[in-house]
Design a protein around this motif. Structure first.
Motif, PDB file in Angstrom:
ATOM      1  N   ASP A 105     -66.525  -3.737 -56.110  1.00 41.99           N
ATOM      2  CA  ASP A 105     -67.635  -4.093 -55.230  1.00 41.99           C
ATOM      3  C   ASP A 105     -67.164  -4.776 -53.948  1.00 41.99           C
ATOM      4  O   ASP A 105     -67.768  -4.593 -52.895  1.00 41.99           O
ATOM      5  N   VAL A 106     -66.098  -5.531 -54.013  1.00 43.84           N
ATOM      6  CA  VAL A 106     -65.692  -6.336 -52.859  1.00 43.84           C
ATOM      7  C   VAL A 106     -64.769  -5.590 -51.903  1.00 43.84           C
ATOM      8  O   VAL A 106     -64.681  -5.933 -50.722  1.00 43.84           O
ATOM      9  N   ALA A 107     -64.087  -4.550 -52.380  1.00 37.61           N
ATOM     10  CA  ALA A 107     -63.006  -3.946 -51.607  1.00 37.61           C
ATOM     11  C   ALA A 107     -63.414  -2.610 -50.989  1.00 37.61           C
ATOM     12  O   ALA A 107     -64.093  -1.795 -51.621  1.00 37.61           O
ATOM     13  N   VAL A 108     -62.975  -2.391 -49.744  1.00 38.56           N
ATOM     14  CA  VAL A 108     -63.150  -1.078 -49.118  1.00 38.56           C
ATOM     15  C   VAL A 108     -62.072  -0.113 -49.596  1.00 38.56           C
ATOM     16  O   VAL A 108     -62.191   1.110 -49.417  1.00 38.56           O
ATOM     17  N   PHE A 109     -61.010  -0.657 -50.188  1.00 38.14           N
ATOM     18  CA  PHE A 109     -59.962   0.151 -50.808  1.00 38.14           C
ATOM     19  C   PHE A 109     -59.443  -0.609 -52.014  1.00 38.14           C
ATOM     20  O   PHE A 109     -59.190  -1.817 -51.937  1.00 38.14           O
ATOM     21  N   HIS A 110     -59.282   0.092 -53.135  1.00 38.56           N
ATOM     22  CA  HIS A 110     -58.639  -0.514 -54.302  1.00 38.56           C
ATOM     23  C   HIS A 110     -57.934   0.588 -55.079  1.00 38.56           C
ATOM     24  O   HIS A 110     -58.464   1.679 -55.267  1.00 38.56           O
ATOM     25  N   ALA A 111     -56.698   0.332 -55.480  1.00 36.28           N
ATOM     26  CA  ALA A 111     -55.936   1.309 -56.241  1.00 36.28           C
ATOM     27  C   ALA A 111     -54.826   0.598 -56.991  1.00 36.28           C
ATOM     28  O   ALA A 111     -54.369  -0.490 -56.586  1.00 36.28           O
ATOM     29  N   THR A 112     -54.384   1.207 -58.080  1.00 41.13           N
ATOM     30  CA  THR A 112     -53.272   0.680 -58.864  1.00 41.13           C
ATOM     31  C   THR A 112     -52.062   1.577 -58.676  1.00 41.13           C
ATOM     32  O   THR A 112     -52.139   2.801 -58.878  1.00 41.13           O
ATOM     33  N   LEU A 113     -50.971   0.983 -58.270  1.00 40.27           N
ATOM     34  CA  LEU A 113     -49.721   1.712 -58.104  1.00 40.27           C
ATOM     35  C   LEU A 113     -49.179   2.067 -59.490  1.00 40.27           C
ATOM     36  O   LEU A 113     -48.982   1.176 -60.326  1.00 40.27           O
ATOM     37  N   THR A 114     -48.957   3.337 -59.742  1.00 41.90           N
ATOM     38  CA  THR A 114     -48.457   3.746 -61.067  1.00 41.90           C
ATOM     39  C   THR A 114     -47.095   4.414 -60.990  1.00 41.90           C
ATOM     40  O   THR A 114     -46.508   4.737 -62.021  1.00 41.90           O
ATOM     41  N   SER A 115     -46.587   4.628 -59.769  1.00 43.85           N
ATOM     42  CA  SER A 115     -45.286   5.268 -59.614  1.00 43.85           C
ATOM     43  C   SER A 115     -44.686   4.858 -58.275  1.00 43.85           C
ATOM     44  O   SER A 115     -45.404   4.780 -57.266  1.00 43.85           O
ATOM     45  N   PRO A 116     -43.374   4.610 -58.208  1.00 44.48           N
ATOM     46  CA  PRO A 116     -42.745   4.273 -56.921  1.00 44.48           C
ATOM     47  C   PRO A 116     -42.931   5.372 -55.871  1.00 44.48           C
ATOM     48  O   PRO A 116     -42.951   5.091 -54.672  1.00 44.48           O
ATOM     49  N   GLU A 117     -43.100   6.605 -56.329  1.00 39.39           N
ATOM     50  CA  GLU A 117     -43.258   7.711 -55.394  1.00 39.39           C
ATOM     51  C   GLU A 117     -44.543   7.616 -54.566  1.00 39.39           C
ATOM     52  O   GLU A 117     -44.684   8.304 -53.554  1.00 39.39           O
ATOM     53  N   GLN A 118     -45.473   6.770 -54.994  1.00 41.72           N
ATOM     54  CA  GLN A 118     -46.724   6.610 -54.245  1.00 41.72           C
ATOM     55  C   GLN A 118     -46.551   5.758 -52.991  1.00 41.72           C
ATOM     56  O   GLN A 118     -47.479   5.662 -52.172  1.00 41.72           O
ATOM     57  N   LEU A 119     -45.393   5.133 -52.848  1.00 40.21           N
ATOM     58  CA  LEU A 119     -45.092   4.360 -51.642  1.00 40.21           C
ATOM     59  C   LEU A 119     -44.244   5.194 -50.698  1.00 40.21           C
ATOM     60  O   LEU A 119     -43.450   6.025 -51.139  1.00 40.21           O
ATOM     61  N   PRO A 120     -44.403   4.985 -49.377  1.00 39.15           N
ATOM     62  CA  PRO A 120     -45.255   3.967 -48.741  1.00 39.15           C
ATOM     63  C   PRO A 120     -46.691   4.429 -48.455  1.00 39.15           C
ATOM     64  O   PRO A 120     -47.478   3.682 -47.915  1.00 39.15           O
TER      65      PRO A 120
END
Length: 589
Positions: free
Chosen positions: A123-138
């Protein structure tokens, strides 16, 4: 060269120009805080409560036009961020919160301290996600930051504790190129608005924080339209100074009769960059034109005749080009009697307020009579304290204020002249915001004066972070309006005809508490001590807590008091007197 998840995130924050990260250390954050430890120019500020960390980050985002950053470790640490992040969201402050999480393999197993962060922050965030793999960065970090900056809101990136030390295969640095778009309303809407403005006889502007960057254009429009300018609290900064001959202060419960009359007497209202929420304070049956960059804000407080969706500055310049009425002094210029009357009322009100703020007020005949009724303990008048701080504080000071009576006194007696800035929880209305917001502001610039108007209830709620001021040697001046009450709640109860209940606070000597923490504490119990104490507090290097015992029965009269409010207050006082003779005392009486 491969870099770890923690190193990619921390290096990106440094490239963004972030200077501090606020939070409380914890095992899930260890890789990140260790990367911060070894990074030049990026400071970890260890707070005593994550809520304070989020408030501090929000203050930096609002002051520095940059990204504020805070961190909370797994479970309770992330939960504690929530209130400060809600304040950032409602203040449209771009903040990145990095939340710890249990190891990847334990996600969904009801592991020790596990909390579903994506659900928690949805509810509070315009973006929220959980990093599940180093490949998702950057890429995931870039999206989080761009969304926070572009939508002026909160982004939450959750990082499981076992991911921080893993290497990111893509060695490229994060890139955050983002430019601000300037939007303009459609031509027919501007033309229709200009026609209505030209045809109005008594026009009043309601100006909000969204117009601050367009000050020159807004003043030119007010002059052209001969319009008094009512300010929202967040528009004090930018529009409240002696060079603005159009402003008549604020409306609403903290406002003044001149502003209320300027709205009531108008036949047309022009709303500029404001989402002022209190519907009861808008007059009815008026022509209303509203300018806002967010179309969802248009018309949700008051019915609107013409909606102008666009940047305030660009829209005002378009209106000036379309108006038929000539500038002041030219043939056919608008009648200025509406403006003159509003300004006269405002100056009369300010003169009366200045008398109330005189520390010697209670020694005169009127003051002695008044004191016998509402200040029998001869406590310091809060008006006098606020007015004196206004005179002593620097012309570029940053002010923060706790929600409640501290904000009332600041709004009426502290002028945002010069380069002064103002931050508060003016949309969420949280308690306990002033001190941690001052903490963030002072970290941003340790040489700029920062003054926190603290309520005793708000200060005591996050009292532990006084130690953060001391640890990092932040020279914040904490001005405590110590009325031993939740003062705004007390006033609300009495105006509704209810006796005061549950509002009395059994306070310590806050100055002595500050001294025990290694912070200079100064306590004021009589008006005669006030001026010397305030000047000493501002002259003393380092953090100072000024604990002033203020009158708990001081009444902040609303801008347009009603008969019902007056009757309710009288009934409440009778009930309080009767109760005092029959009931056991509340704590602190």
């Amino acid at each position: 060269m491969a870099r770890t998840v923690a190193r990619v995130i921390v290096d990106a924050l440094g490239d963004l120009g972030v200077r501090q990260v606020f939070g409380v250390v914890g095992d899930a954050l260890n890789p990140l805080t260790d990367a911060l430890r070894t990074t030049e120019g990026l400071e970890w500020v260890g707070c005593r409560h994550e809520e304070a960390a989020a408030f501090a980050a929000s203050a930096q985002a609002q002051l520095g036009d940059t990204l504020g950053v805070c961190m909370g470790t797994v479970g309770p640490g992330s939960v504690h961020l929530l209130n400060g992040l809600y304040d950032a969201a409602k203040s449209h402050a771009p903040v990145l919160a990095i939340a710890g999480q249990v190891p990847l393999a334990e996600l969904g197993s009801d592991y020790f301290q596990e909390v579903d962060n994506d659900a928690l922050f949805r509810d509070v965030a315009v973006f929220h996600a959980t990093l599940t793999s180093p490949e998702q960065l950057p890429q995931m970090l870039e999206t989080a930051v761009r969304t926070a900056l572009g939508r002026k809101g909160v982004a939450v990136l959750t990082v499981p504790g076992d991911l921080g030390e893993r290497e990111v295969p893509d060695g490229r640095p994060a890139r955050f190129g983002l430019s601000r778009a300037v939007s303009r309303p459609e031509e027919p809407a501007v033309q229709r608005a200009a026609e209505l403005l030209d045809g109005s006889e008594r026009l009043t502007l309601l100006v909000g924080a969204g117009a601050r960057a367009a000050r020159t254009d807004v003043l030119a429009l007010a002059d052209r339209l001969a319009a008094p300018m009512v300010l929202t609290l967040k528009a004090k900064e930018g529009f409240e100074d002696d060079t603005n001959g159009f402003q008549v202060g604020q409306t609403g419960l903290i406002g003044n009769p001149a502003a209320a009359a300027a709205l009531k007497d108008a036949d047309t209202l022009l709303l500029l960059g404001t989402d002022f929420p209190y519907r009861d304070w808008y007059p009815t049956d008026r022509t209303v034109i509203q300018v806002d960059t967010d179309a969802t804000h248009i018309g949700r407080r008051v019915p609107v005749d013409v909606a102008l969706v666009g940047d305030t500055g660009a829209t005002v310049r378009d209106l000036l080009d379309h108006l038929a009425c000539p500038p002041a002094g030219a043939d056919g210029a608008r009648d200025r009697s509406h403006l003159a009357q509003a300004r006269e009322r405002f100056e009369q009100w300010r003169t009366g307020q200045a008398r109330l703020a005189d520390p010697a007020h209670d020694t005169g005949l009127v003051g002695r009579v008044r004191s016998a009724l509402d200040n029998r303990s001869h406590d310091v008048r809060p008006e006098a304290l606020a007015a004196l701080v206004d005179r002593v504080a620097a012309e570029d000071a940053v002010f923060t204020s706790d929600t409640g009576m501290a904000t009332v006194w600041l709004s009426r007696f502290v002028q945002m002249r010069g380069r002064r800035a103002l931050i508060g929880s003016y949309n969420l209305g949280s308690m306990a915001n002033a001190m941690p917001q001052a903490l963030g502001a002072q970290c941003l610039d340790r040489d700029r004066q920062v003054v926190a108007f603290c309520g005793d209830g708000g200060l005591s709620m996050l009292l532990g972070d006084l130690m953060t001021l001391k640890t990092y040697r932040l020279p914040v001046k904490l001005v405590v309006f110590d009325n031993r009450r939740l003062g705004m709640v007390k006033l609300e109860q009495e105006q509704a005809g209810l006796p005061e209940f549950g509002t009395v606070l059994d306070n310590p000597d806050f100055a002595a508490v500050a001294d025990a923490m290694g912070i200079t504490g100064i306590r004021v119990t009589h008006a005669a001590e006030l001026e010397d104490a305030v000047r000493r507090a501002f002259d003393t290097p380092g953090p100072v807590l000024l604990d002033v015992l203020t009158n708990p029965d001081e009444i902040a009269v609303p801008a347009k008091p009603t008969v019902e409010q007056g009757w309710g207050f009288a009934v409440a006082k009778v009930k309080e007197v009767l109760r005092s003779h029959t009931d056991p005392p509340e704590v602190g009486h």
